[in-house]
Enzyme design. Structure first.
Site, PDB file in Angstrom:
ATOM      1  N   ASP A  22       0.786  -1.247   0.000  1.00  0.00           N
ATOM      2  CA  ASP A  22       0.000   0.000   0.000  1.00  0.00           C
ATOM      3  C   ASP A  22       0.816   1.295   0.000  1.00  0.00           C
ATOM      4  OD1 ASP A  22      -1.477  -2.178   0.818  1.00  0.00           O
ATOM      5  OD2 ASP A  22      -2.180  -1.280   2.680  1.00  0.00           O
TER       6      ASP A  22
HETATM    7  N1  DQQ Z   1      -2.177  -3.803   3.883  1.00  0.00           N
HETATM    8  C1  DQQ Z   1      -3.609  -3.931   3.887  1.00  0.00           C
HETATM    9  C2  DQQ Z   1      -4.020  -3.034   5.009  1.00  0.00           C
HETATM   10  C3  DQQ Z   1      -2.950  -3.236   6.013  1.00  0.00           C
HETATM   11  C4  DQQ Z   1      -1.715  -3.365   5.186  1.00  0.00           C
HETATM   12  C5  DQQ Z   1      -4.211  -3.547   2.561  1.00  0.00           C
HETATM   13  C6  DQQ Z   1      -0.715  -4.336   5.719  1.00  0.00           C
HETATM   14  O1  DQQ Z   1      -5.286  -3.320   5.531  1.00  0.00           O
HETATM   15  O2  DQQ Z   1      -2.847  -2.155   6.925  1.00  0.00           O
HETATM   16  O3  DQQ Z   1      -3.484  -4.023   1.489  1.00  0.00           O
HETATM   17  O4  DQQ Z   1       0.428  -4.394   4.918  1.00  0.00           O
END
Ligand code: DQQ
Length: 541
Positions: A22
């Site tokens: 992300d």
């Molecule tokens: N990636 C998810 C989120 C979390 C993060 C979404 C963990 O919900 O915080 O891709 O790497």
């Protein structure tokens, strides 16, 4: 980047190696753009102990790497520093709210602030001593494994900050709302900002922001007023796609009322290919006023191949995002700065692309290019009638892939194609007759990865979207940003976006990759414009 790394991108953001997911906390401060990102410094696959990588830029195109901004160091994040957002506090001071995985593997919310405000790159971040600010507990009944990804906060007219956090209760996704007057003490509001009416699974990375009516300009997250509509985006962990709704935000009751009712399978998406955990920020770098969207594009290759190549995940080219003049959907377009990478330009004069023909566009670095094409249809008689039971565009695109001859279409681009067309990714349109008098024509946009690689270990799912455009009144345009293993396509000036990851084995690098225009329909199509550019390499990390 060539040689044994044919899939590394030349102008899409990636770290030098290892896993990225992300985008986190994007922002502009004192003329410098910051991008943080979920990063696993130890492997090319995800790990729960991910940290925040950090890079900065002055143009959103070239990026300078910095040391990780946030990594496990407190009880409240010792098992991982997960996604979060920045908020610029009055006085121009940015702070980060992020999810930490604590000693008991609970998801909790933490605060961090720059150590030294006079460092233009804000390289060091200090965590608040009394973290966590928010914990799931028996009183608030929030599930400790479904409590993450705080949004950028916005200020209400009562002077209190508001933030939403992704969650689920009994399989139903929700965006829990919290309020604070000092950014440190947060209280859960009586009601979530919005919640699902059926089993959707977990909502990750919620984003909530205002857009202007009949304007492409962006506004600050805390702005409200009569010319403003609101967008709620959530990332559906199950699918996994980023869905959004346009609606009204009632700042007194603190609820969001979407124009078209609750989320459903047919809800709007930012992108109908791969694009997840996205986040926007307001960019007012003089003289700009725009909202910019970042989104993570993961691999379509196997984890084994990812480990072999030593990296995984890219960020999509940042997109300007605004409300369409219809008010019914958003429009996205690659930030204009990306055009500074355009090199050699090829232009084709107006021509007719007869049914069944393929035309090569040569003279470009076809593995690294920006292509804009516009089609003109003069005769709609041959358009097939759309079966009324065919309501899922992705399914239509996979049943009627690029190889299936039609009436009006398929016509479009063959990108990352090998010379003998053993490999290609087809980005194309089909035009159907609607089945009632209100819908005269239906425009379908597809990205077909079926033939993208001779390597069978890749996910080659076909993607598709309906495009809300009237092909009688308007020319039908398509833009594709091609970058070795990613193809980002924008239909009808950004009304529908489809991003795909592909791994050709023959059509690699500039010597072997080709670009074609094709028409596999029976009806001739006019090409009113074709401009294509070789893209230069950006300086990234
Ligand atoms: N990636 C998810 C989120 C979390 C993060 C979404 C963990 O919900 O915080 O891709 O790497």
């Amino acid at each position: 980047t060539s040689g044994n790394q044919p899939y590394r991108t030349s102008y899409h953001f990636q770290p030098p190696k290892n896993w990225m997911n992300d985008p986190n906390g994007p922002m502009l401060r004192l003329g410098i753009y910051h991008l943080f990102y979920q990063y696993n410094p130890k492997a090319a696959v995800w790990g729960s102990n991910v940290i925040w990588g950090h890079s900065t830029s002055t143009d959103l195109v070239n990026w300078t790497p910095h040391d990780p901004a946030i990594y496990p160091s407190q009880q409240s994040d010792i098992n991982g520093c997960w996604s979060g957002s920045t908020t610029i506090l009055p006085g121009g001071h940015p702070v980060i709210l992020y999810t930490g995985i604590d000693t008991e593997n609970r998801q909790v919310q933490n605060l961090a602030a720059p150590k030294n405000f006079s460092d233009p790159f804000l390289r060091e971040w200090v965590k608040f001593k009394h973290n966590p600010l928010l914990t799931p507990n028996s009183k608030n009944k929030i599930n400790a494994t479904y409590f993450r990804d705080p949004s950028t906060a916005w200020l209400g007219c009562d002077g209190n900050w508001r933030v939403i956090i992704g969650s689920q209760k009994k399989e139903r996704g929700l965006a829990i709302l919290f309020k604070s007057n000092d950014f440190v003490h947060w209280e859960e509001a009586e009601k979530p900002l919005y919640s699902a009416n059926k089993d959707t699974g977990m909502w990750e990375c919620p984003d909530f922001y205002p857009v202007l009516i009949k304007s492409a300009l962006g506004i600050d997250t805390s702005s409200n007023g009569p010319d403003v509509r609101y967008v709620l985006k959530v990332s559906f962990f199950r699918t996994p796609h980023d869905y959004y709704m346009i609606g009204t935000y009632n700042p007194d009751k603190d609820i969001f009322i979407p124009d078209n009712g609750p989320f459903k399978d047919s809800s709007l998406r930012y992108d109908y290919g791969k694009f997840y955990a996205s986040k926007t920020f307001f960019d007012n770098k003089y003289p700009l006023h725009r909202r910019i969207l970042w989104g993570w594009v993961n691999e379509s290759s196997s984890a084994i191949d990812d480990i072999k190549k030593g990296w995984s995940g890219v960020q999509a080219i940042p997109r300007s995002i605004w409300l369409d003049k219809s008010g019914k959907q958003l429009v996205q377009w690659p930030i204009k700065e990306i055009e500074t990478l355009r090199g050699t330009q090829i232009e084709l004069p107006y021509q007719v692309l007869s049914g069944g023909s393929v035309l090569e566009v040569s003279g470009l670095t076809a593995a690294q290019a920006d292509v804009v094409i516009s089609f003109e249809i003069s005769d709609f008689i041959k358009a097939e009638v759309l079966d009324p039971s065919w309501t899922n565009p992705q399914v239509i695109c996979s049943r009627k892939d690029a190889s299936v001859k039609g009436g009006l279409g398929p016509f479009g681009l063959l990108v990352l194609a090998s010379e003998g067309l053993q490999e290609y990714t087809a980005v194309f349109y089909r035009i159907f007759k609607g089945h009632n008098k209100y819908v005269k024509y239906v425009v379908l946009m597809c990205s077909d990865q079926n033939r993208s690689s001779l390597n069978q270990d890749n996910d080659k799912t076909t993607y598709g979207a309906f495009v809300d455009v009237d092909p009688v009144q308007e020319k039908l345009s398509l833009r594709s940003l091609i970058d070795h293993s990613i193809v980002e396509s924008f239909g009808a000036e950004g009304k529908a976006c489809i991003t795909a990851r592909v791994y050709p084995t023959l059509a690699i690098n500039d010597a072997e990759a080709h670009l074609y225009v094709f028409n596999n329909g029976t009806e001739n199509i006019g090409i009113t414009r074709l401009s294509a550019w070789s893209m230069k390499k950006a300086q990234i990390n």
